[in-house]
Write a protein that holds these residues in place. Sequence first.
Motif, PDB file in Angstrom:
ATOM      1  N   PRO A  80      10.562   1.461   5.342  1.00 52.03           N
ATOM      2  CA  PRO A  80       9.474   0.563   4.916  1.00 52.03           C
ATOM      3  C   PRO A  80       8.979  -0.361   6.026  1.00 52.03           C
ATOM      4  O   PRO A  80       7.920  -0.974   5.892  1.00 52.03           O
ATOM      5  N   ASP A 137       4.789   0.577  10.291  1.00 51.94           N
ATOM      6  CA  ASP A 137       3.390   0.423   9.913  1.00 51.94           C
ATOM      7  C   ASP A 137       2.518   1.326  10.773  1.00 51.94           C
ATOM      8  O   ASP A 137       2.986   1.966  11.714  1.00 51.94           O
ATOM      9  N   LYS A 149      -1.176  -1.271   8.261  1.00 46.48           N
ATOM     10  CA  LYS A 149      -0.549  -1.315   6.952  1.00 46.48           C
ATOM     11  C   LYS A 149       0.769  -0.560   7.011  1.00 46.48           C
ATOM     12  O   LYS A 149       0.966   0.275   7.895  1.00 46.48           O
ATOM     13  N   ARG A 183       4.193   3.692   4.424  1.00 43.62           N
ATOM     14  CA  ARG A 183       4.476   4.107   3.051  1.00 43.62           C
ATOM     15  C   ARG A 183       3.251   3.906   2.163  1.00 43.62           C
ATOM     16  O   ARG A 183       2.934   4.760   1.330  1.00 43.62           O
ATOM     17  N   GLU A 184       2.563   2.811   2.357  1.00 43.70           N
ATOM     18  CA  GLU A 184       1.364   2.542   1.555  1.00 43.70           C
ATOM     19  C   GLU A 184       0.265   3.538   1.896  1.00 43.70           C
ATOM     20  O   GLU A 184      -0.422   4.052   1.002  1.00 43.70           O
ATOM     21  N   GLY A 223       0.819   6.741   0.241  1.00 42.16           N
ATOM     22  CA  GLY A 223       0.849   6.700  -1.212  1.00 42.16           C
ATOM     23  C   GLY A 223       2.239   6.808  -1.791  1.00 42.16           C
ATOM     24  O   GLY A 223       2.405   7.286  -2.921  1.00 42.16           O
ATOM     25  N   THR A 269       5.376   5.400  -3.596  1.00 46.12           N
ATOM     26  CA  THR A 269       5.666   4.300  -4.517  1.00 46.12           C
ATOM     27  C   THR A 269       7.171   4.058  -4.601  1.00 46.12           C
ATOM     28  O   THR A 269       7.978   4.906  -4.228  1.00 46.12           O
ATOM     29  N   TRP A 277      -6.473   9.192   6.195  1.00 45.15           N
ATOM     30  CA  TRP A 277      -5.573   9.113   5.047  1.00 45.15           C
ATOM     31  C   TRP A 277      -6.234   9.584   3.756  1.00 45.15           C
ATOM     32  O   TRP A 277      -5.571  10.157   2.896  1.00 45.15           O
TER      33      TRP A 277
END
Length: 699
Positions: free
Chosen positions: A557, A560, A569, A572-573, A576, A578, A622
């Motif tokens: 995590p 970035d 960012k 992981r974000e 996508g 979760t 992305w």
Amino acid sequence: MPKTQVVPLVVRHQPQRFTDVVAQDAAIRLLSPLVSQESPPPILIHGPPGTGKTTLARIFAMARHCAAPTPSPCGTCVDCKSGLTPFHLYEFSGARWDDSDVTKFAETLLSTVPWNKYGVFIDEVHGLQSKAADVLLAEVERPRKGRFFICATTELESVRPALRSRCLIVPLRLVPNADLFNLAKRICGNEGITYEPAALDMLVSMGRGSARELVMALDSVAARGHLTPGLLKTALSLGWIDHLIAYVDAVIAHDLTRQFEAISAWPALPREKARAIKQFLLFLYNFEVSSPRLHNHVNPAFHLMGPSDRSELVHGFNLGARADGLKPEDYWQELLNFWLIEPSLIDDDASLAIKLHQFNRLITPSKALALHPANDADPARRHREYRGRSRKSATKEPSTSGSYRSHSDIERLADAVSFLGQHHGRVINGAIDLEVRAPKERLEDAAAKAISRLTHELGLRIQDWAGDAGDRQYHWLYSNHRLTGVIRCRLALHVPYEHLGLAERWLAAKLWKHPDAEITVAARWWNPQPRNTVARDKSRQKFQWERMRQLWSSLDPRIDHWADEGTRKPLRELLGLTGNAEPGEPMTKKVVGVSHSIDRAARIAAEKNKMKLLSAFKDMAWSYLYCGWELDEHKDRVREIAAREDRVRRVEYIGREAGPVADRRFAEEMEALQKQWPDDPRERARSWTPWWSAKTATT
């Protein structure tokens, strides 16, 4: 005091009953009913040397001579104890008797035999001269009460057809290694010989399917004490294996000087060295690459190499296969074909030296392949490759010590699954979860073996199901996550659609066992429901990318990356993902892996003729990552690859001509052709709207 004559083991352990003969049950079933017949048909026993032809003939004759056969000789009656004499079985060799010998024998002894159950055994019957064979044929065609003929040969096809057609054919086979091992073990037990099992394996190899050769080899070392591989290495003069291994080590290292040093120190004839090299490569291929094995007969010296050393050599060759962009099976076939020569042609040191030079050139990567090192960290290579946007240092990757998946792990899996669609036109349609529990020190080995076994065996099943004309495309990726006492492996696979049901049933019926581990397996498969094409494509893409997010779920995590709008960012974000990433324990073995069909070497091979691959991941597109653009790109690639290969074939036609002018013309045409194709794959024409075009249109 006279010396006591030592009776050889081959005599002391000569079979006396049918049941004593090793591994010839089919032949015994043919012979047993004939023991009680008054005038049995002529018998022709054929098979390799040392497999029991003469032994079976004598047991058969003794059984007919016995007062109470079972059908083997009883061994206790007066007739059995008196043994065979020329009055019961007359033996001669067809290769040593000429026409006059056989004629005289037929006119005297055969025509005036006064007793019943008289037999004639003719060894090497294929060696009979033509007139002698005719005389014998005439006797065979005149059956006499109680008389029988048994012939033996190692060359059935050389026996006169007229004689062969009148005989009952009794085939013998080479004795399997397991039966030879048990025979050697039994004799050692009876004789009080101690041994290491590996030493008996070497003696079994000396036998090469012959019980007689095995017993003779055992007899030659029986008096030397406890049998070990080291003792046999000395006793059987097998020390040359050290020179052979030194040579192969130097071949893998591409060190021509060391190769010739090893060959020069090897005291053997050039043709013997060439034969040993060929046998050794076949041995490595047979025991480490081929499935199933081609055969189990190996040179006894090769048993002196342990499995780990053998695997290490094969791994060295397989690295060469990867560098050449070849599957190990194809690579090994080329190595074996190179040495597929008659060793007698290597009749001097110069001939062998030429062959060694040629083999070194075959093994050593070419200059062109040297431009594609396996290490992605080479900055020069990164600059030459299409790398997407220039912000390649956009990701700051902390040290994870193996507890999370790293950026490079995620990128490797993303490249592989994207290549699956772009080049092969396939998507992930299978998901298998393996959970392996084992003691800490054996956990990683058990998990690695479970993954290897599953992927390998499923691949073999797919080949069987496909046959010669079916779809054999099979690809896989995996990610491992280690927790306390357990490794969870997530596999993503593509199996040919027509074999999905078979794969599901095969996996459900398979029992996964490991001596030191507990293994559980669960699987899900994409279900091709009857629906319209658009819905089917969306369903396939959803299944694939849901599985890939599961493989990526352990991404660190803290990593970035640049987002589309130019901000940073968490990766992981952007992917996508979760939920929270569960940290695991560090692993010494691979945490992610892909099949050879979609690995880096395969991708490099697919980029020939400047057909570079795209990467939404590297381009940080992305929003395009999960939309399935790869299948649209695949259609365009197929058309463009075919067009470029056709252009190359036209230019290569020039290269078929011999001479400096043709060579220069060929080089000029190829250079001009390559210049016509863009270096950047984004400059190729496409039938779909790629992300860079979409952005331009929006702007």
